[in-house]
Design an enzyme around this catalytic site. Structure first.
Site, PDB file in Angstrom:
ATOM      1  N   HIS A 117       3.296   5.025 -11.376  1.00  0.00           N
ATOM      2  CA  HIS A 117       1.933   4.505 -11.501  1.00  0.00           C
ATOM      3  C   HIS A 117       1.082   4.998 -10.335  1.00  0.00           C
ATOM      4  O   HIS A 117      -0.047   5.485 -10.528  1.00  0.00           O
ATOM      5  CB  HIS A 117       1.937   2.972 -11.507  1.00  0.00           C
ATOM      6  CG  HIS A 117       2.181   2.363 -12.841  1.00  0.00           C
ATOM      7  ND1 HIS A 117       3.399   2.420 -13.471  1.00  0.00           N
ATOM      8  CD2 HIS A 117       1.369   1.644 -13.665  1.00  0.00           C
ATOM      9  CE1 HIS A 117       3.328   1.783 -14.635  1.00  0.00           C
ATOM     10  NE2 HIS A 117       2.105   1.306 -14.776  1.00  0.00           N
ATOM     11  N   HIS A 157       7.560  -2.564  -7.790  1.00  0.00           N
ATOM     12  CA  HIS A 157       7.850  -1.536  -6.792  1.00  0.00           C
ATOM     13  C   HIS A 157       7.766  -2.108  -5.386  1.00  0.00           C
ATOM     14  O   HIS A 157       7.019  -3.054  -5.131  1.00  0.00           O
ATOM     15  CB  HIS A 157       6.867  -0.364  -6.907  1.00  0.00           C
ATOM     16  CG  HIS A 157       7.127   0.523  -8.080  1.00  0.00           C
ATOM     17  ND1 HIS A 157       8.161   1.435  -8.104  1.00  0.00           N
ATOM     18  CD2 HIS A 157       6.479   0.641  -9.265  1.00  0.00           C
ATOM     19  CE1 HIS A 157       8.144   2.073  -9.267  1.00  0.00           C
ATOM     20  NE2 HIS A 157       7.135   1.605  -9.982  1.00  0.00           N
TER      21      HIS A 157
END
Length: 396
Positions: free
Chosen positions: A168, A215
């Site tokens: 991302h 993350h």
């Protein structure tokens, strides 16, 4: 430096960021509330109410259930979490969507149809390369995502993937800064303003991956740095590669053979992960779009002409852009449904398995061809069929 890297790789910074933004895992919140109360400094009344079963949550809070996602063994781990700040919750959930398929399949074609094909070509190529590198790196490094507890995980599907680097963050950085680099000589606008916009966009997407618990801080930082480095290294060759892509007779063959080889030779894991499917989707879309660019250059003229003109009436220009976008998206949705169904049935029939057999569909010999075929047709439709339909409907 090693100590800092280990700290940024841990789950605790992610959990602290979530709590600062008003997102609490109920189990960890209760434990923390009890510890602080023992020290006489508890600041989590909602946690105490949940623990004791008494009292009412404040209006700005929500108690909900999320799922930490399937582990390697396929088990699910339901989680209860509390949202105390809806501004951050919606801001980061929307920002996280900016790195998913729904964004790519709308934003990239929008740029091609309504802004500038020159810019769109660079965006699509850089995006494809960056995403492939990021996906492969995940399955080679095999670094785990943040652990829960203490982290709240707001997404289920990507929990089965490894974490380093954040794709991302890579995609957001690549798309935003490539857009600025490709448009700064095409349009008149303050370069500093473009850099600020790119930095804000990539930062929001990166922070959203920490907020959603997908993350670590290090995953996001490394992902952004990889994209920034790739843009800096490849920028001088963009014009040459663009010319080669449009004029070389080998372009269509290269765009089919090389991506398929990369997909079939994708790193193998000891359990199923959606990374191979996502990578095939990305490479298929990029391959189809690139073949479309080549076909437009050689056989089709006056397609996807730029409509953004300073002499156009603003209202008329916006309506034209909206019409082109809606017509294009509708055609892509129809294309996706038809080609996906046909490709899946054809491949399953070839290997004599049921279309409804989800386990069989995860095998590389089935997953790769049907995904690649579906999304290469979407890329081809977006760059060839949609512009032709625009021309037929008088939307040029």
């Amino acid at each position: 430096m090693a100590w800092l890297a280990r700290s940024l790789r841990g789950s605790q910074p992610v959990a602290r960021f979530q709590r600062r933004c008003g997102l609490f895992l109920v189990a960890s919140e209760v434990a923390e509330g009890g510890a602080r109360q023992a020290n006489g400094s508890s600041h989590l009344p909602a946690a105490r109410d949940l623990r004791n079963g008494g009292g009412r949550a404040a209006p700005a809070e929500r108690r909900a259930t999320c799922n930490g996602g399937p582990s390697k063994s396929g088990e699910d781990h339901p989680q209860e979490y509390v949202v105390k700040n809806y501004f951050y919750y919606y801001l980061f959930r929307i920002s996280a969507a900016m790195g998913q398929e729904v964004f790519y399949i709308t934003f990239l074609p929008f740029i091609y149809w309504t802004v500038n094909p020159y810019v769109a070509r660079r965006l699509i190529i850089v995006w494809s390369v960056v995403m492939y590198l990021g996906q492969v790196s995940k399955d080679l490094l095999k670094w785990p995502r943040p652990y829960s507890p203490p982290v709240v995980k707001l997404e289920k599907r990507t929990s089965a993937e490894y974490g380093m680097p954040s794709t991302h963050a890579m995609a957001a950085t690549a798309i935003s800064f490539t857009f600025v680099a490709a448009t700064v000589n095409q349009y008149k606008y303050p370069f500093e303003l473009g850099l600020m916009g790119a930095f804000l966009f990539s930062t929001l997407v990166g922070l959203s991956r920490i907020y959603t618990g997908m993350h670590t801080v290090l995953d996001v930082i490394v992902g952004s740095l990889i994209s920034g480095l790739l843009i800096a290294v490849t920028y001088p060759s963009w014009d040459f590669l663009d010319h080669l892509m449009l004029t070389s007779a080998w372009c269509p063959i290269f765009c089919i053979v090389v991506p398929l080889l990369l997909c079939y030779n994708y790193p193998r894991l000891d359990y199923y992960s959606p990374t191979r499917a996502d990578t095939t989707t990305i490479l298929g879309a990029g391959a189809g779009a690139t073949i479309g660019f080549w076909m437009n250059h050689h056989y089709i003229t006056n397609v996807s002409a730029e409509i953004v003109s300073p002499t156009s009436a603003m209202a008329e220009m916006l309506l034209m852009m909206l019409a082109r976008f809606l017509v294009g998206i509708c055609l892509l949705v129809v294309t996706r449904q038809i080609i996906k169904s046909m490709a899946l049935r054809a491949v399953c029939s070839w290997y004599k398995v049921s279309v409804g057999d989800l386990v069989a569909r995860q095998r590389a010999e089935i997953e790769v061809p049907y995904k690649f075929t579906t999304y290469s047709f979407i890329g081809l439709s977006a760059t060839v069929l949609v512009p032709l339909l625009h021309e037929i409907l008088g939307l040029n």
